[in-house]
Motif scaffolding. Structure first.
Motif, PDB file in Angstrom:
ATOM      1  N   ASP A  99      90.885  75.962 -33.172  1.00 28.94           N
ATOM      2  CA  ASP A  99      91.736  75.993 -31.980  1.00 28.94           C
ATOM      3  C   ASP A  99      93.157  76.380 -32.391  1.00 28.94           C
ATOM      4  OD1 ASP A  99      93.163  75.648 -29.684  1.00 28.94           O
ATOM      5  OD2 ASP A  99      92.572  73.557 -29.363  1.00 28.94           O
ATOM      6  N   ARG A 100      93.677  77.443 -31.788  1.00 29.50           N
ATOM      7  CA  ARG A 100      94.991  77.967 -32.175  1.00 29.50           C
ATOM      8  C   ARG A 100      96.091  76.925 -32.012  1.00 29.50           C
ATOM      9  NH1 ARG A 100      96.611  83.165 -32.986  1.00 29.50           N
ATOM     10  NH2 ARG A 100      98.851  83.602 -32.846  1.00 29.50           N
ATOM     11  N   ASN A 101      95.961  76.015 -31.036  1.00 29.63           N
ATOM     12  CA  ASN A 101      96.978  74.993 -30.817  1.00 29.63           C
ATOM     13  C   ASN A 101      97.001  73.945 -31.927  1.00 29.63           C
ATOM     14  OD1 ASN A 101      97.826  76.125 -28.339  1.00 29.63           O
ATOM     15  ND2 ASN A 101      96.121  75.125 -27.267  1.00 29.63           N
ATOM     16  N   ARG A 102      95.959  73.927 -32.738  1.00 26.32           N
ATOM     17  CA  ARG A 102      95.879  72.956 -33.838  1.00 26.32           C
ATOM     18  C   ARG A 102      96.164  73.595 -35.192  1.00 26.32           C
ATOM     19  NH1 ARG A 102      90.302  69.931 -33.530  1.00 26.32           N
ATOM     20  NH2 ARG A 102      91.349  68.786 -35.209  1.00 26.32           N
TER      21      ARG A 102
END
Length: 282
Positions: free
Chosen positions: A167-170
């Protein structure tokens, strides 16, 4: 002569003996290289990386393809007539991409035939240099290696795989930056392989080699054997001159306290037989 003077004399001799031994080995190397040049009608360039002990203290010096190597190889090519064949002997784990690219580009532009000789291994940047050759001569057991770029301690392809799956947000900013660098590095190496290989192979074959060798299909230390190199379409032969093995013997590894490999250094045309035992009646 007192004990202190004897000690100083011992230290001086101990420091000079390795130097004299190295000079003798270097002279033997040059004589053998000249023999190969005369036999093949070529300029011989040796790019051989070993761990050599240069001082009496025995500190090994690790070697890999660096800028100094590229400068020396480029000078050797510059001193060679454009139509004179070049034989370059490769024994290297790889090294700096910049240095390997400079050497490969210069060899690809050389008008005369370029032959790369691999007695044992030419990994990473060594393989990139081999792609610039008209012909690759390898020992039956020698190997090449992938040329996929490494970013820090990680393969560029693996960094991109993590970013694609997570996940790009992580993902932290540093990893995203490394991913951007990885993407550029892979494209740059692919472009280099296409340019170098296209001097000797069709465009579609050069594109195929770039995709196979630079995109992380294998781990960076994967050994590409002679058969696999031929399956990739490389012009590989196994008729390596005997003098190449003799030359390799003049690049010894650092001596250890106990040798890990021992054998009688003679060719055996047949299985050696033990002498027959005599009986008492005889």
């Amino acid at each position: 002569m007192d004990l202190l003077n004897l000690l100083w004399l011992f230290l001086i001799i101990s420091s000079l003996v390795p130097l004299f031994r190295q000079k003798i080995i270097e002279a033997d190397r040059l004589r053998l290289m000249r023999t190969i040049e005369t036999k093949r009608g070529s300029r011989v360039i040796a790019l051989i990386h070993r761990q050599e002990s240069m001082s009496f203290l025995g500190f090994p010096v690790a070697r890999y393809i660096d800028i100094q190597d590229s400068e020396q190889v480029l000078r050797a090519i510059k001193l060679t007539d454009p139509k004179l064949p070049i034989d370059i002997i490769l024994h290297t784990p790889g090294g700096l991409v910049l240095a390997a690219e400079q050497i490969a580009n210069a060899l690809a532009r050389h008008e005369g035939k370029v032959t790369v000789m691999v007695p044992h291994y030419a990994m990473s940047g060594g393989t990139m240099i081999a792609l610039a050759a008209d012909e690759i001569l390898m020992d039956e057991n020698a190997v090449l290696g992938p040329v996929d770029p490494q970013i820090g301690n990680f393969p560029a392809a693996s960094i991109l795989q993590v970013v694609a799956e997570k996940d790009r947000n992580r993902i932290d900013d540093e990893t995203l930056i490394l991913a951007d660098i990885s993407r550029k590095a892979i494209e740059q190496v692919k472009a280099t392989i296409r340019r170098i290989a296209s001097a000797h192979y069709p465009a579609e074959k050069a594109e195929f080699l770039a995709e196979e060798l630079a995109t992380g299909k294998w781990t960076h230390d994967y050994p590409i054997t002679v058969d696999e190199a031929r399956q990739l379409g490389l012009n590989v032969k196994t008729e390596l001159p005997e003098e190449i093995y003799q030359l390799m013997n003049l690049y010894p590894q650092t001596q250890q306290r106990r040798p890990s490999v021992e054998y009688i250094p003679l060719p055996y045309p047949a299985r050696p037989a033990l002498p027959a035992r005599k009986t008492k009646s005889e």
